[in-house]
Design a protein around this motif. Sequence first.
Motif, PDB file in Angstrom:
ATOM      1  N   VAL A 154     -31.244 -28.295   1.356  1.00  0.00           N
ATOM      2  CA  VAL A 154     -31.714 -28.056  -0.011  1.00  0.00           C
ATOM      3  C   VAL A 154     -32.385 -29.307  -0.568  1.00  0.00           C
ATOM      4  O   VAL A 154     -33.444 -29.228  -1.205  1.00  0.00           O
ATOM      5  N   ILE A 155     -31.795 -30.471  -0.328  1.00  0.00           N
ATOM      6  CA  ILE A 155     -32.377 -31.715  -0.835  1.00  0.00           C
ATOM      7  C   ILE A 155     -33.771 -31.935  -0.253  1.00  0.00           C
ATOM      8  O   ILE A 155     -34.733 -32.216  -0.981  1.00  0.00           O
ATOM      9  N   ILE A 156     -33.889 -31.805   1.054  1.00  0.00           N
ATOM     10  CA  ILE A 156     -35.175 -32.085   1.707  1.00  0.00           C
ATOM     11  C   ILE A 156     -36.240 -31.084   1.263  1.00  0.00           C
ATOM     12  O   ILE A 156     -37.361 -31.467   0.881  1.00  0.00           O
ATOM     13  N   LEU A 157     -35.918 -29.790   1.300  1.00  0.00           N
ATOM     14  CA  LEU A 157     -36.906 -28.779   0.912  1.00  0.00           C
ATOM     15  C   LEU A 157     -37.306 -28.908  -0.551  1.00  0.00           C
ATOM     16  O   LEU A 157     -38.486 -28.800  -0.899  1.00  0.00           O
ATOM     17  N   SER A 158     -36.327 -29.141  -1.430  1.00  0.00           N
ATOM     18  CA  SER A 158     -36.624 -29.248  -2.860  1.00  0.00           C
ATOM     19  C   SER A 158     -37.442 -30.499  -3.155  1.00  0.00           C
ATOM     20  O   SER A 158     -38.350 -30.477  -3.990  1.00  0.00           O
ATOM     21  N   LEU A 159     -37.123 -31.590  -2.459  1.00  0.00           N
ATOM     22  CA  LEU A 159     -37.860 -32.832  -2.689  1.00  0.00           C
ATOM     23  C   LEU A 159     -39.306 -32.702  -2.223  1.00  0.00           C
ATOM     24  O   LEU A 159     -40.235 -33.134  -2.924  1.00  0.00           O
ATOM     25  N   ILE A 160     -39.513 -32.103  -1.062  1.00  0.00           N
ATOM     26  CA  ILE A 160     -40.883 -31.895  -0.578  1.00  0.00           C
ATOM     27  C   ILE A 160     -41.649 -30.989  -1.540  1.00  0.00           C
ATOM     28  O   ILE A 160     -42.804 -31.266  -1.896  1.00  0.00           O
ATOM     29  N   GLY A 161     -41.011 -29.901  -1.977  1.00  0.00           N
ATOM     30  CA  GLY A 161     -41.674 -29.001  -2.912  1.00  0.00           C
ATOM     31  C   GLY A 161     -42.003 -29.671  -4.232  1.00  0.00           C
ATOM     32  O   GLY A 161     -43.086 -29.448  -4.803  1.00  0.00           O
ATOM     33  N   GLY A 162     -41.087 -30.519  -4.728  1.00  0.00           N
ATOM     34  CA  GLY A 162     -41.341 -31.214  -5.984  1.00  0.00           C
ATOM     35  C   GLY A 162     -42.461 -32.235  -5.875  1.00  0.00           C
ATOM     36  O   GLY A 162     -43.288 -32.365  -6.783  1.00  0.00           O
ATOM     37  N   LEU A 163     -42.519 -32.950  -4.771  1.00  0.00           N
ATOM     38  CA  LEU A 163     -43.573 -33.948  -4.595  1.00  0.00           C
ATOM     39  C   LEU A 163     -44.945 -33.313  -4.434  1.00  0.00           C
ATOM     40  O   LEU A 163     -45.966 -33.908  -4.799  1.00  0.00           O
ATOM     41  N   ARG A 164     -44.978 -32.085  -3.899  1.00  0.00           N
ATOM     42  CA  ARG A 164     -46.261 -31.417  -3.656  1.00  0.00           C
ATOM     43  C   ARG A 164     -46.609 -30.404  -4.738  1.00  0.00           C
ATOM     44  O   ARG A 164     -47.602 -29.695  -4.625  1.00  0.00           O
ATOM     45  N   SER A 165     -45.809 -30.318  -5.778  1.00  0.00           N
ATOM     46  CA  SER A 165     -45.982 -29.257  -6.769  1.00  0.00           C
ATOM     47  C   SER A 165     -47.341 -29.363  -7.465  1.00  0.00           C
ATOM     48  O   SER A 165     -47.793 -30.445  -7.841  1.00  0.00           O
ATOM     49  N   PHE A 166     -47.974 -28.212  -7.636  1.00  0.00           N
ATOM     50  CA  PHE A 166     -49.266 -28.163  -8.328  1.00  0.00           C
ATOM     51  C   PHE A 166     -49.445 -26.881  -9.121  1.00  0.00           C
ATOM     52  O   PHE A 166     -49.758 -26.909 -10.310  1.00  0.00           O
ATOM     53  N   ASP A 167     -49.251 -25.731  -8.454  1.00  0.00           N
ATOM     54  CA  ASP A 167     -49.658 -24.456  -9.047  1.00  0.00           C
ATOM     55  C   ASP A 167     -48.927 -24.148 -10.343  1.00  0.00           C
ATOM     56  O   ASP A 167     -49.544 -23.690 -11.311  1.00  0.00           O
ATOM     57  N   VAL A 199     -49.421 -34.610 -12.328  1.00  0.00           N
ATOM     58  CA  VAL A 199     -48.846 -35.122 -11.089  1.00  0.00           C
ATOM     59  C   VAL A 199     -50.000 -35.396 -10.136  1.00  0.00           C
ATOM     60  O   VAL A 199     -51.157 -35.104 -10.429  1.00  0.00           O
ATOM     61  N   ILE A 200     -49.679 -35.985  -8.989  1.00  0.00           N
ATOM     62  CA  ILE A 200     -50.762 -36.381  -8.072  1.00  0.00           C
ATOM     63  C   ILE A 200     -51.627 -35.189  -7.693  1.00  0.00           C
ATOM     64  O   ILE A 200     -52.855 -35.277  -7.670  1.00  0.00           O
ATOM     65  N   ALA A 201     -50.999 -34.061  -7.408  1.00  0.00           N
ATOM     66  CA  ALA A 201     -51.764 -32.897  -6.952  1.00  0.00           C
ATOM     67  C   ALA A 201     -52.725 -32.401  -8.027  1.00  0.00           C
ATOM     68  O   ALA A 201     -53.861 -32.016  -7.720  1.00  0.00           O
TER      69      ALA A 201
END
Length: 307
Positions: free
Chosen positions: A232-245, A261-263
């Motif tokens: 959960v930590i890894i998936l949520s962190l990746i999703g949060g860092l890449r969040s855009f839509d 955010v960056i995106a």
Amino acid sequence: MATTTVHRSARTRENASAAGRVRAHSPYTNWFYLPAAVIYGVLFLVPTVIAFYFSLTRWSIFDSKFIGFDNYKTFFQEPALVSSLWHTLIYAVLTSGLKVVLGLGLAMLLTSQIIGRGYLRSVVFFPVLVSTIGVGLTFTVLMNPERGLINQSLDLIGITGPGWLTDPSLALISVGLVDVWKGIGLATLIYIAGIVSIPQEYFEAARMDGAGAWDNFRHIVLPLARPATVTVIILSLIGGLRSFDLIWAMTKGGPGFTSDVIASVIYKQYQAGFYGLSTAGNVVLFLVVTAIVLPLSRFLNRKEVEL
């Protein structure tokens, strides 16, 4: 006769061992990796290398000019771009942390003996299936400071609702809470799978020793559900860092640049025609995600092995 039988058995074992060694060193099985390697190379490695190259150029659809690291210098000299990096980290930590805590709590509830457990599991998971853009537009209406249902409901109990998406100090947090609402179902599902896989013998032994619910949670569920927590930590962190839509659907990075955010900044640069700068932003995002997720994943998995 017995000696002959022994010699035949020994030869049979030697032949089987030799055949096993031949099979072990045979390159035949390695060919099965080829299709996956080709797909990985074409869809990931080649675009990654091309992106790294174009991040060092000033390019358009028709031509490009090599300019070295000028795009990266511009990226880190722009206050809006640097602040978007900070917002990305805040957003990722906020959303992943809440998904871990709330997902574990809901999983504990939905694995207990409660009425309508199967129905409640479906309800919790339902937001995961809904379109992110649809969720964003819906909550944009619900969070309207004047006509939104949330603030109207707060008015009924004498509370003046804030400008969820118009207040610069609340916009990013508000979008993060919507992200948690949408993604909490997946975290809960992972935790449910981790909890139900724990052998019941542990709980029976704890009950015989007089352990209560808190003891079971602390000494059984938390340690043995650790693989689910890491996931959960890894998936949520990746999703949060890449969040855009979701951010783009709700605030488009506003008000001002307070929820960028960056995106979202990368997308704005593409819209403005700064393709090289936006490509450099993509590379920076890739490096940030890699620099955070890989060491964290190794650390968490190493701790899991030590346990």
